[in-house]
Write an enzyme that holds these catalytic residues in place. Structure first.
Site, PDB file in Angstrom:
ATOM      1  N   CYS A  19     -69.118  25.712   0.274  1.00  0.00           N
ATOM      2  CA  CYS A  19     -70.304  25.042   0.809  1.00  0.00           C
ATOM      3  C   CYS A  19     -71.572  25.867   0.641  1.00  0.00           C
ATOM      4  O   CYS A  19     -72.668  25.366   0.899  1.00  0.00           O
ATOM      5  CB  CYS A  19     -70.077  24.692   2.280  1.00  0.00           C
ATOM      6  SG  CYS A  19     -68.885  23.344   2.513  1.00  0.00           S
ATOM      7  N   ASP A  96     -65.410  15.881   7.988  1.00  0.00           N
ATOM      8  CA  ASP A  96     -66.544  15.012   8.292  1.00  0.00           C
ATOM      9  C   ASP A  96     -66.124  13.798   9.123  1.00  0.00           C
ATOM     10  O   ASP A  96     -66.876  13.319   9.974  1.00  0.00           O
ATOM     11  CB  ASP A  96     -67.207  14.535   7.000  1.00  0.00           C
ATOM     12  CG  ASP A  96     -68.047  15.613   6.337  1.00  0.00           C
ATOM     13  OD1 ASP A  96     -68.428  16.575   7.026  1.00  0.00           O
ATOM     14  OD2 ASP A  96     -68.307  15.499   5.133  1.00  0.00           O
ATOM     15  N   SER A 146     -62.124  11.607 -12.151  1.00  0.00           N
ATOM     16  CA  SER A 146     -62.238  12.922 -12.778  1.00  0.00           C
ATOM     17  C   SER A 146     -63.205  12.870 -13.949  1.00  0.00           C
ATOM     18  O   SER A 146     -63.327  11.850 -14.632  1.00  0.00           O
ATOM     19  CB  SER A 146     -60.868  13.406 -13.258  1.00  0.00           C
ATOM     20  OG  SER A 146     -60.340  12.510 -14.236  1.00  0.00           O
TER      21      SER A 146
END
Length: 336
Positions: A19, A96, A146
């Site tokens: 992050c 989240d 992907s």
């Protein structure tokens, strides 16, 4: 493995890591302020949580008295072991949903892979790690998307369900509530030390792969209505966003904040990621921290990957690290 049989270090194929590779918070807010999001003329569901307060996920109310929680999160390698990276990225994406008081029900892989540089055997291990964590969470993993690219990136888009009347939101804090933190800080500096030196920190990996499911459920049981997870913008950044959204001031007792073993030593040795320094620069105009040393401030702003929940309330096992007070001249106050 490379052609000589040596372990390929995934963190060496990424400019950032975890992050800490987020777009800096101030730049992101400036970007979003001019985006001009259109709204549907005939929406299929009621939007309960959108972009206004920078919360952890979007939430819409659907028929039947429930709400759908939707989020996506992906990043470059934070550790060299591909299986561990997959586990960490999955736990981070699921977080989240837990931070909104929801339960994840289905996830989709998001994978970017430099196919001419890294073998697919490593990508397979990344995906295996992600699958292990989603299975542990009770969430289905049903495919994904992907692409090829110069840096490896992995994460997930996650959908969850929640009670619309019992959401954990970052704008529901009120003065008088204690602040609790469910995971220790220091993940950013330890991950950066790992990237530079190759040292492995099991305590950091164990923290990052730990799900926030129990903490979220405990918060709902305790009647908590305000929470957020502590990730790329650090404790100070996420506390600031919570305080700003709720119209209060967050007071942080620096001595009460838990820190991982080895994190302070990593700061002293100079292993501070650029994202953590940018966090501190961004949030300091909103912070009063007289007499707090630089080492502590760096850790309070350290960019966390798959960090804990910052909860406006108390739950078993989570230390109280401060409180919310009536709005003052600063959004965050740090006490020694």
């Amino acid at each position: 493995m490379d052609h000589d049989g040596a372990m390929q270090r995934l963190t060496q194929y990424a400019a950032g890591g975890g992050c800490a590779c987020k777009i800096p918070a101030g730049e992101l807010e400036e970007l979003l302020s001019g985006a001009g999001f259109a709204t549907p003329g005939d929406p299929a569901a009621d939007l309960l949580v959108g972009v206004e307060t920078g919360d952890d996920a979007a939430v819409v109310r659907i028929e039947g008295g429930t709400s759908v929680v939707s989020t996506a999160d992906f990043f470059t390698p934070v550790v060299d072991d591909p299986y561990d990276w997959g586990r960490i990225a999955a736990a981070n994406a699921l977080s989240d949903v837990y931070a909104m008081g929801g339960r994840p029900i289905v996830a989709l892989n998001l994978l970017c892979w430099p196919r001419d540089v890294l073998p697919y055997d490593l990508a397979r291990e990344v995906l295996r790690g992600g699958a292990e964590i989603t299975a542990r969470s009770g969430c289905h993993l049903a495919g994904g998307h992907s692409v090829t690219g110069p840096e490896p990136k992995y994460g997930m888009a996650v959908t969850g369900l929640a009670d619309p009347d019992r959401l954990l939101r970052n704008d529901s804090g009120r003065a008088g509530l204690p602040l609790s933190l469910t995971k220790p800080l220091g993940l950013g500096v330890l991950n950066n030390r790992h990237k530079v030196t190759g040292e492995v920190f099991p305590q950091a990996i164990a923290t990052m792969i730990a799900l926030n499911a129990k903490a979220s459920a405990a918060a709902l049981t305790a009647g908590v209505r305000c929470a957020t997870d502590v990730t790329g913008f650090g404790l100070l950044g996420h506390a600031f966003k919570l305080a700003r959204a709720s119209g209060v001031t967050a007071v942080i007792d620096a001595a009460a904040v838990p820190v991982l073993d080895g994190a302070r030593e990593a700061v002293r040795a100079g292993f501070v990621p650029g994202g953590s320094r940018r966090n501190l620069d961004w949030v300091m105009p909103q912070v009063h921290a007289a007499g707090i040393d630089d080492e502590t401030m760096v850790l309070l702003a350290d960019a966390q990957t798959s960090g804990g929940l910052l909860i406006a309330g108390e739950i078993p096992g989570a230390p109280v690290i401060g409180e919310l007070v009536p709005r003052g001249p600063h959004s965050v106050v740090v006490r020694g």
